[in-house]
Design an enzyme around this catalytic site. Sequence first.
Site, PDB file in Angstrom:
ATOM      1  N   THR A 162      66.437  20.255  18.491  1.00  0.00           N
ATOM      2  CA  THR A 162      66.089  19.959  19.981  1.00  0.00           C
ATOM      3  C   THR A 162      65.805  18.614  19.835  1.00  0.00           C
ATOM      4  OG1 THR A 162      63.719  19.915  19.456  1.00  0.00           O
ATOM      5  CG2 THR A 162      64.560  22.107  19.793  1.00  0.00           C
ATOM      6  N   ASP A 163      65.698  17.864  21.371  1.00  0.00           N
ATOM      7  CA  ASP A 163      65.226  16.668  21.394  1.00  0.00           C
ATOM      8  C   ASP A 163      63.716  16.546  21.432  1.00  0.00           C
ATOM      9  OD1 ASP A 163      64.848  13.920  22.114  1.00  0.00           O
ATOM     10  OD2 ASP A 163      66.573  14.170  23.651  1.00  0.00           O
ATOM     11  N   TYR A 164      63.042  15.468  21.290  1.00  0.00           N
ATOM     12  CA  TYR A 164      61.895  15.237  21.138  1.00  0.00           C
ATOM     13  C   TYR A 164      60.865  16.185  22.052  1.00  0.00           C
ATOM     14  CZ  TYR A 164      57.713  12.167  19.650  1.00  0.00           C
ATOM     15  OH  TYR A 164      56.607  11.627  19.212  1.00  0.00           O
TER      16      TYR A 164
END
Length: 775
Positions: A299-301
Amino acid sequence: MNKLIIPSMVIALMMAVPCTTQAQRKVDKKPTLAIKPTDKSKMKAFIDELMAKMTVDEKIGQLNLPTGGEATTGSAVSTDLESKIKAGQVGGVFSLTTPDRVRKTQELAVNHSRLKIPLIFGQDVIHGYKTLFPIPLGLSATWDLALIEKTARIAATEASADGLNWAYSPMVDISRDPRWGRISEGSGEDTYLGSQIAAAMVRGLQGKDLAANNTLMACVKHFALYGAAEAGRDYNTTDMSLHRMYNEYLPPYKAAVDAGAGSIMTSFNDINGVPATANHWLLTDVLRKQWGFKGMVATDYTAINELIDHGLGDLQQVSALSLKAGVDMDMVGEGFLTTLKKSLQEGKVSEADIDRACRNVLEAKYKLGLFDDPYKYCSEERAKKEILAKEHLDFAREVAAQSFVLLKNENNVLPLKKSGTVALIGPLANTGSNMPGTWSVNADLKNTQSLLEGMQEVLGSNVKILHSLGANLLEDAAYQERATMFGREIPRDNRSEEALIQEAVKTAQQADVVVAALGESSEMSGESSSRTDLNIPAVQQRLLAALLKTGKPVVLVVFAGRPLTLTWEQAHVPAILNVWFGGTQAAKAITDVLFGDVNPSGKITATFPKNVGQIPIYYSHKNTGRPLAEGKWFQKFRSNYLDVDNEPLYPFGYGLSYTSFAYSDIKLSKNAFSAGDSLAVSVTVTNTGKMAGKEVVQLYTQDLVGSITRPVKELKAFQKIELKAGERKQVVFHLSAEDLKFYNADLQYVAEPGDFKVFVGGNSRDVKEAQFKLQ
């Protein structure tokens, strides 16, 4: 549970038809992450044996990607993180560098966790590591794939020498809205060019052997459609037809996958109602089943946690949704770590779901060779020798100069003479910290030269340089603070605007020529830096107007992370050089171009609008049933505006040179061809100026009659050539039926027989054209 509802017939078609476009077909078909069948069987046996020893908690731990936070004292990482690593609750660490820190952190896993599984270390390595190259939008303006690939190779060499083995790059999102700040981080608006660059970046980062200690595993982002966020507002929703997805937005991701990218990062946006991080159709049906992706999905942050605000449920619910959708690693949010075991006990996820994700993470580590040598990236000697090596810095200077785009050069104001007096004026003239550009998290901002310093070093005593601030970056102090975050401060001068301009005018009057360094600060573009006003800030425009009134020749050096609306500047300023943000060696490179040591050859890869109201504006648009005739404005009951014409300020592919190029008429090898055959398209390009220069020769096609509406032009090929003064060269392109394929209304990938136009020129507007038939 929300699901993306697609008619079953369409799903069947999508599953049956591989999503491969010509843009992807032409990229290197030898995946850099390929593993021989014998190695695959060894890897499977090794991971089977390891997973058989793992508890559910340890498997879930491999899915957890916390941040290291670059601790500077005491323990290499925070105490809480240290205890989690020892307990087998961490699979990798985000944002921790240097061989010493990485080694100490790796030792926690290898020496103190039960199964001694090594960690993977990731970081945002976007356009260089310590040696910074131009922002990606600037890099794309070089139209030089070998050069771009080499920048990624150098970035991987430096980052891996500093302990990293995983890069959150390349960003391959197509964007046609310059209001979106992250347009700076991609390659512009075009599908074909974006696909070529995506593959080149993957090859550069991963090299020929991912297990070598000087390569990084690429993480392609942001999957998917992030660049089409509504209103150009970051993190916003995306609503798009499948036809547009497959023909225009998905190909660069697929090109990166075909080039062997080891991992994929999910995007923040929702896609037709289902956020990407919880989108099973996107992450499983498209990515894994259609495209055959075998790598890891991260995932992104905190993207999983953010699904709560998307309205998909609490942390346990959204974590389960993401895992089942196809996510393998949870960046920072720790939703997997804290909820998956409970979801397993409650039957909301299966152990097979957890095993799939764990296996993908472990395979990534295996491919990187971490099980053989967990410390292979921990060499102080390599770090001292390879980071900021002279050859890297020299190349960065060369690349930056090739990325700059000459937008106007009336009466050959440029190049400047290496004599006399130059007045360098503007808020971007003496700020080294802004030169690297956005997403340069590893840059040494304190030791990066400002334009003033670079000019002084390069020119020495040959040119007298006078300097004046002239204006603050922005009139609004609070806005300027937002625009100069992360150490990119430009000190404000508290004198009145009138006093600053008056001082600048006096400086200009003492000079032979004025160089005005204006535009955006580096943090006015990038993540969470969307803008609705794309003019050069008004306070800077007023300074520019005052400098023009002096009667001195004025050269506008534009710093920007996106296309700006330079309509007034184009009408009034004699010379305009767009320099983006050129990286570590930007100051010297700008000086090289301004004073003629390098002839600019950059070409824009995102259309520049005349005003924000024209957005979205891009060259490969469709016609309407009531198109405006070319060169016309205004006509009632035609597709146009009352207050501005339909044309951009600068078209896609545009960029001038200090020399000039003439194109012959197009010659075709035949007027018609069929599938299995090809068509040679040739033009002769002549350097009609007085100095050597480079030109990007661009080929576009138009499908004149289709089963669905087709773009007015589509880039299909390009060549960058160099010609001496007076030299001419024949440039030949070869078109096949594969180049003319597209996804039709039934998502069948076809080339339809019929009439086509072919265009060749130095940009998408100024072209020669011919016509042929596909039989």
